[in-house]
Design a protein around this motif. Structure first.
Motif, PDB file in Angstrom:
ATOM      1  N   GLY A 118     -46.882 -18.223  -8.665  1.00  0.00           N
ATOM      2  CA  GLY A 118     -45.985 -19.359  -8.482  1.00  0.00           C
ATOM      3  C   GLY A 118     -46.693 -20.687  -8.631  1.00  0.00           C
ATOM      4  O   GLY A 118     -46.139 -21.650  -9.183  1.00  0.00           O
ATOM      5  N   ASN A 119     -47.934 -20.761  -8.140  1.00  0.00           N
ATOM      6  CA  ASN A 119     -48.706 -22.000  -8.286  1.00  0.00           C
ATOM      7  C   ASN A 119     -48.991 -22.316  -9.750  1.00  0.00           C
ATOM      8  O   ASN A 119     -48.984 -23.482 -10.162  1.00  0.00           O
ATOM      9  N   LEU A 120     -49.247 -21.281 -10.540  1.00  0.00           N
ATOM     10  CA  LEU A 120     -49.484 -21.498 -11.964  1.00  0.00           C
ATOM     11  C   LEU A 120     -48.229 -22.013 -12.651  1.00  0.00           C
ATOM     12  O   LEU A 120     -48.298 -22.882 -13.531  1.00  0.00           O
ATOM     13  N   MET A 121     -47.065 -21.507 -12.257  1.00  0.00           N
ATOM     14  CA  MET A 121     -45.818 -21.952 -12.865  1.00  0.00           C
ATOM     15  C   MET A 121     -45.526 -23.411 -12.546  1.00  0.00           C
ATOM     16  O   MET A 121     -45.093 -24.180 -13.408  1.00  0.00           O
ATOM     17  N   THR A 122     -45.760 -23.813 -11.297  1.00  0.00           N
ATOM     18  CA  THR A 122     -45.536 -25.215 -10.938  1.00  0.00           C
ATOM     19  C   THR A 122     -46.633 -26.114 -11.497  1.00  0.00           C
ATOM     20  O   THR A 122     -46.370 -27.252 -11.881  1.00  0.00           O
ATOM     21  N   GLY A 123     -47.869 -25.606 -11.537  1.00  0.00           N
ATOM     22  CA  GLY A 123     -48.962 -26.389 -12.106  1.00  0.00           C
ATOM     23  C   GLY A 123     -48.859 -26.558 -13.601  1.00  0.00           C
ATOM     24  O   GLY A 123     -49.529 -27.421 -14.192  1.00  0.00           O
ATOM     25  N   VAL A 139     -40.710 -25.172 -18.694  1.00  0.00           N
ATOM     26  CA  VAL A 139     -39.958 -25.706 -17.567  1.00  0.00           C
ATOM     27  C   VAL A 139     -40.536 -27.038 -17.092  1.00  0.00           C
ATOM     28  O   VAL A 139     -39.808 -27.847 -16.503  1.00  0.00           O
ATOM     29  N   GLY A 140     -41.828 -27.264 -17.314  1.00  0.00           N
ATOM     30  CA  GLY A 140     -42.407 -28.541 -16.930  1.00  0.00           C
ATOM     31  C   GLY A 140     -41.751 -29.690 -17.650  1.00  0.00           C
ATOM     32  O   GLY A 140     -41.388 -30.707 -17.040  1.00  0.00           O
ATOM     33  N   ASN A 141     -41.583 -29.548 -18.947  1.00  0.00           N
ATOM     34  CA  ASN A 141     -40.904 -30.571 -19.727  1.00  0.00           C
ATOM     35  C   ASN A 141     -39.454 -30.708 -19.301  1.00  0.00           C
ATOM     36  O   ASN A 141     -38.912 -31.819 -19.207  1.00  0.00           O
TER      37      ASN A 141
END
Length: 309
Positions: free
Chosen positions: A243-248, A261-263
């Motif tokens: 999860g941290n990698l996905m948000t990071g 998803v970041g964009n």
């Protein structure tokens, strides 16, 4: 085991509702108006704005808006973006696989390289390899991801021309190599240090001395007795790190122009599209919950003494 899994799945429901509520309220209290942002700098009719807000339900109290959103969410309806009129499920379907692909690539790099370096240093504490690993990981921990991203981009893309500076094809693992290394570098440092520390501690344990005294082969001592006990804290970290990698990935995707998803979250925050942010964050919460369940089940595989009634 089955009863334990069923109980954990039931516990996920209130956790999921509570998480979505917190994210929804964060977006609700943010200053700004998505309808007003849609108008831009042009002159607007306040009556038209109020009518649009009424049609979208934005003039309703927060509890009504959250209940309406949650009811649609449990039916698979993530809502519609105000500006683009696109279904949020379509936006997620386009962006989420890209981030999942990048996250899995970074996770594999973190697990394989991090555990490998930790094993090398842990088997030879206070050696040159051990000190070198501690120095390297300290540098990675101290360096922000955007600094490391621009440095690797400069050397490998512009100077050596080994890779493209930005991702041209998100389905090409070659294009995702550099972003994955940047994304997983901080986690790699923690995994390597955690593996090394856990192995050094277990090398001094009584069961290790007993295994050596019994004359067991070194391969069995290290591969079965030492590794299985040393990897329990590492597995815990890796499980929550997905999860941290996905948000990071938000920062990394911005550096390398990855359309994930970041964009999508950045654009949604700019336009105050709260439903998009909550929808993406809700899926990340689900990933967190299921990975934590898988980690708990892996404990019983690594340590036979652990049993779930």
């Amino acid at each position: 085991m089955g009863r334990y899994v069923a109980r954990r799945l039931l516990q996920m429901i209130p956790v999921f509702i509570g998480s979505t509520f917190l994210i929804f309220m964060m977006m609700y209290v943010l200053p700004g108006d998505p309808v007003r942002a849609l108008m831009g700098e042009q002159a607007f009719d306040p009556t038209l704005v109020e009518k649009m807000r009424h049609d979208l339900g934005l003039d309703q109290p927060w509890w009504w808006q959250y209940g309406h959103y949650l009811a649609g969410l449990f039916q698979g309806d993530f809502g519609t973006e105000i500006a683009s009129k696109r279904e949020i499920s379509e936006i997620i379907a386009a962006a989420f696989p890209v981030t999942i692909r990048l996250t899995l690539f970074a996770f594999t790099f973190t697990a394989v390289v991090g555990i490998g370096l930790g094993i090398i240093a842990g088997l030879r504490p206070d050696s040159v390899q051990d000190r070198g690993l501690l120095t390297l990981t300290l540098i990675l921990i101290s360096m922000p991801s955007f600094v490391l991203g621009y440095l690797l981009q400069y050397f490998f893309a512009f100077q050596l021309q080994m890779v493209t500076p930005t991702v041209q094809d998100s389905e090409n693992f070659g294009d995702l190599l550099l972003p994955a290394v940047v994304l997983g570098s901080l986690s790699l440092a923690y995994v390597a240090r955690l593996t090394r520390t856990s192995m050094v501690e277990n090398l001094r344990a009584d069961y290790m001395r007993t295994a050596v005294a019994k004359g067991l082969p070194r391969r069995r001592i290290v591969g079965v007795h030492l590794m299985r006990n040393s990897l329990i804290p590492v597995v815990t970290f890796l499980g929550t790190d997905i999860g941290n990698l996905m948000t990071g990935a938000i920062v990394t995707e911005g550096i390398f122009n990855v359309q994930g998803v970041g964009n999508a979250i950045f654009e949604a925050l700019t336009r105050r599209e709260g439903a998009t942010v909550v929808g993406i964050a809700s899926l990340i919460v689900i990933v967190y919950l299921f990975t934590s369940l898988i980690v708990d089940l892996l404990y019983a595989v690594l340590d036979p003494r652990i049993r779930y009634a």
